[in-house]
Write a protein that holds these residues in place. Structure first.
Motif, mmCIF file in Angstrom:
data_model
loop_
_atom_site.group_PDB
_atom_site.id
_atom_site.type_symbol
_atom_site.label_atom_id
_atom_site.label_comp_id
_atom_site.label_asym_id
_atom_site.label_seq_id
_atom_site.Cartn_x
_atom_site.Cartn_y
_atom_site.Cartn_z
ATOM 1 N N ARG A 157 0.902 -0.951 -0.016
ATOM 2 C CA ARG A 157 -0.011 -0.009 0.017
ATOM 3 C C ARG A 157 1.032 1.361 0.204
ATOM 4 O O ARG A 157 0.702 2.067 -0.739
ATOM 5 C CB ARG A 157 -1.078 0.077 1.191
ATOM 6 C CG ARG A 157 -1.718 1.305 1.296
ATOM 7 C CD ARG A 157 -2.568 1.218 2.346
ATOM 8 N NE ARG A 157 -1.886 1.601 3.711
ATOM 9 C CZ ARG A 157 -1.814 0.743 4.750
ATOM 10 N NH1 ARG A 157 -2.637 -0.140 4.885
ATOM 11 N NH2 ARG A 157 -0.963 1.065 5.721
ATOM 12 N N GLU A 158 1.904 1.275 0.993
ATOM 13 C CA GLU A 158 2.929 2.485 1.047
ATOM 14 C C GLU A 158 3.399 2.661 -0.347
ATOM 15 O O GLU A 158 3.868 3.767 -0.966
ATOM 16 C CB GLU A 158 3.675 2.300 2.110
ATOM 17 C CG GLU A 158 2.896 2.535 3.456
ATOM 18 C CD GLU A 158 2.053 3.647 3.644
ATOM 19 O OE1 GLU A 158 2.560 4.765 3.226
ATOM 20 O OE2 GLU A 158 0.888 3.735 4.113
ATOM 21 N N LEU B 256 1.203 3.952 -3.121
ATOM 22 C CA LEU B 256 0.914 5.502 -2.761
ATOM 23 C C LEU B 256 1.922 6.273 -3.278
ATOM 24 O O LEU B 256 1.922 7.443 -3.849
ATOM 25 C CB LEU B 256 0.375 5.607 -1.221
ATOM 26 C CG LEU B 256 -1.008 5.110 -0.995
ATOM 27 C CD1 LEU B 256 -1.103 5.171 0.520
ATOM 28 C CD2 LEU B 256 -2.038 6.029 -1.672
ATOM 29 N N HIS B 257 3.178 5.639 -2.997
ATOM 30 C CA HIS B 257 4.486 6.495 -3.229
ATOM 31 C C HIS B 257 4.683 6.613 -4.907
ATOM 32 O O HIS B 257 4.812 7.596 -5.457
ATOM 33 C CB HIS B 257 5.653 5.746 -2.762
ATOM 34 C CG HIS B 257 6.882 6.487 -3.065
ATOM 35 N ND1 HIS B 257 7.486 7.542 -2.737
ATOM 36 C CD2 HIS B 257 7.848 5.973 -4.086
ATOM 37 C CE1 HIS B 257 8.595 7.778 -3.424
ATOM 38 N NE2 HIS B 257 9.001 6.751 -4.189
ATOM 39 N N GLU C 294 1.739 8.965 -6.029
ATOM 40 C CA GLU C 294 2.314 10.301 -5.697
ATOM 41 C C GLU C 294 3.320 11.010 -6.345
ATOM 42 O O GLU C 294 3.354 12.244 -7.036
ATOM 43 C CB GLU C 294 2.419 10.437 -4.260
ATOM 44 C CG GLU C 294 1.385 10.184 -3.253
ATOM 45 C CD GLU C 294 0.389 11.388 -3.652
ATOM 46 O OE1 GLU C 294 0.317 12.706 -3.774
ATOM 47 O OE2 GLU C 294 -0.868 10.878 -3.292
ATOM 48 N N CYS D 254 -5.726 2.291 -0.488
ATOM 49 C CA CYS D 254 -4.952 3.363 -1.258
ATOM 50 C C CYS D 254 -6.058 4.512 -1.609
ATOM 51 O O CYS D 254 -6.051 5.586 -1.533
ATOM 52 C CB CYS D 254 -4.192 3.049 -2.507
ATOM 53 S SG CYS D 254 -2.557 2.088 -2.080
ATOM 54 N N GLN E 284 -7.672 6.420 1.195
ATOM 55 C CA GLN E 284 -6.485 7.283 1.554
ATOM 56 C C GLN E 284 -6.874 8.859 1.029
ATOM 57 O O GLN E 284 -6.025 9.766 1.138
ATOM 58 C CB GLN E 284 -5.348 6.844 1.723
ATOM 59 C CG GLN E 284 -5.076 5.890 2.823
ATOM 60 C CD GLN E 284 -3.721 5.630 2.890
ATOM 61 O OE1 GLN E 284 -2.568 6.087 2.760
ATOM 62 N NE2 GLN E 284 -3.521 4.635 3.945
ATOM 63 N N PRO F 87 -5.855 9.915 -2.414
ATOM 64 C CA PRO F 87 -4.617 10.476 -2.709
ATOM 65 C C PRO F 87 -5.243 11.531 -3.934
ATOM 66 O O PRO F 87 -6.388 11.913 -4.081
ATOM 67 C CB PRO F 87 -4.029 9.225 -3.561
ATOM 68 C CG PRO F 87 -5.142 8.356 -3.984
ATOM 69 C CD PRO F 87 -6.178 8.569 -2.815
ATOM 70 N N ALA G 17 -4.159 9.878 -9.061
ATOM 71 C CA ALA G 17 -4.028 8.552 -8.619
ATOM 72 C C ALA G 17 -5.483 8.248 -8.351
ATOM 73 O O ALA G 17 -5.708 6.862 -8.305
ATOM 74 C CB ALA G 17 -3.323 8.872 -7.174
#
Length: 182
Positions: A24-25, A28-29, A32, A59, A62, A64, A68
């Motif tokens: 997930r991180e 998202l990275h 972004e 994701c 959250q 974005p 995204a």
């Protein structure tokens, strides 16, 4: 670092929740950074569809950036449509449609309407109230194209009713015209 952790996960057992968190991180990275191609490759590398669905939904939840959100809504609709509940499916489709409409607006104005990305009809109404008629024309055209043959919460008729209501309000005069006597 994300790729190193991913490789580590191939050699050692990693708990499911930690694996979801890592991916997930990482996703998202990538989103972004605007690297949609690597984001798609990451999702395709995940063997377990349940993990892939969980990562994509988390994701999206959250909130974005616009690109995204659009990517994730499109991915979820294309790959997990049958796995989603009807309510979640409608929510994701509304977000996809709203983000597509937002992408038709001038770039500097998108931030003013981003909070309405999951509510395209309300966004259209806000544009009408702000007298952004040119933007409304493009948004309506985009909505008509997107809604053709789709099962969503609102229809082309709902858009037409909204436009008719505001057209009627625009023609109402708050005062009575008096005839001049000659």
């Amino acid at each position: 670092d994300y790729e190193l952790c991913e490789e580590w996960g191939h050699f050692y057992p990693v708990p499911r929740e930690d694996l979801i968190s890592l991916h997930r991180e990482h996703l998202l990275h990538l989103l972004e950074m605007g690297d949609m191609e690597k984001a798609l490759q990451l999702l395709q590398r995940i063997d377990d569809p349940g993990i892939c669905l969980a990562i994509s939904e988390q994701c999206l939840d959250q909130h974005p950036n616009l690109a995204a959100s659009h990517f994730l809504a499109d991915y979820l609709t294309a790959h997990f449509y049958a796995s989603l509940t009807a309510a979640r499916r409608n929510e994701i489709q509304a977000l996809y449609i709203g983000s597509k409409v937002l992408l038709t607006l001038p770039e500097l104005s998108r931030v003013n309407y981003f909070h309405l990305s999951s509510r395209p009809l309300l966004m259209l109404e806000q544009l009408l109230m702000n007298m952004k008629v040119d933007w409304v024309a493009v948004a309506v055209q985009t909505l008509h194209q997107l809604l053709t043959g789709q099962e969503v919460v609102f229809t082309v008729e709902d858009i037409d009713n909204l436009l008719s209501r505001y057209a009627e309000k625009a023609l109402k005069f708050p005062f009575a015209l008096k005839e001049k006597k000659s």
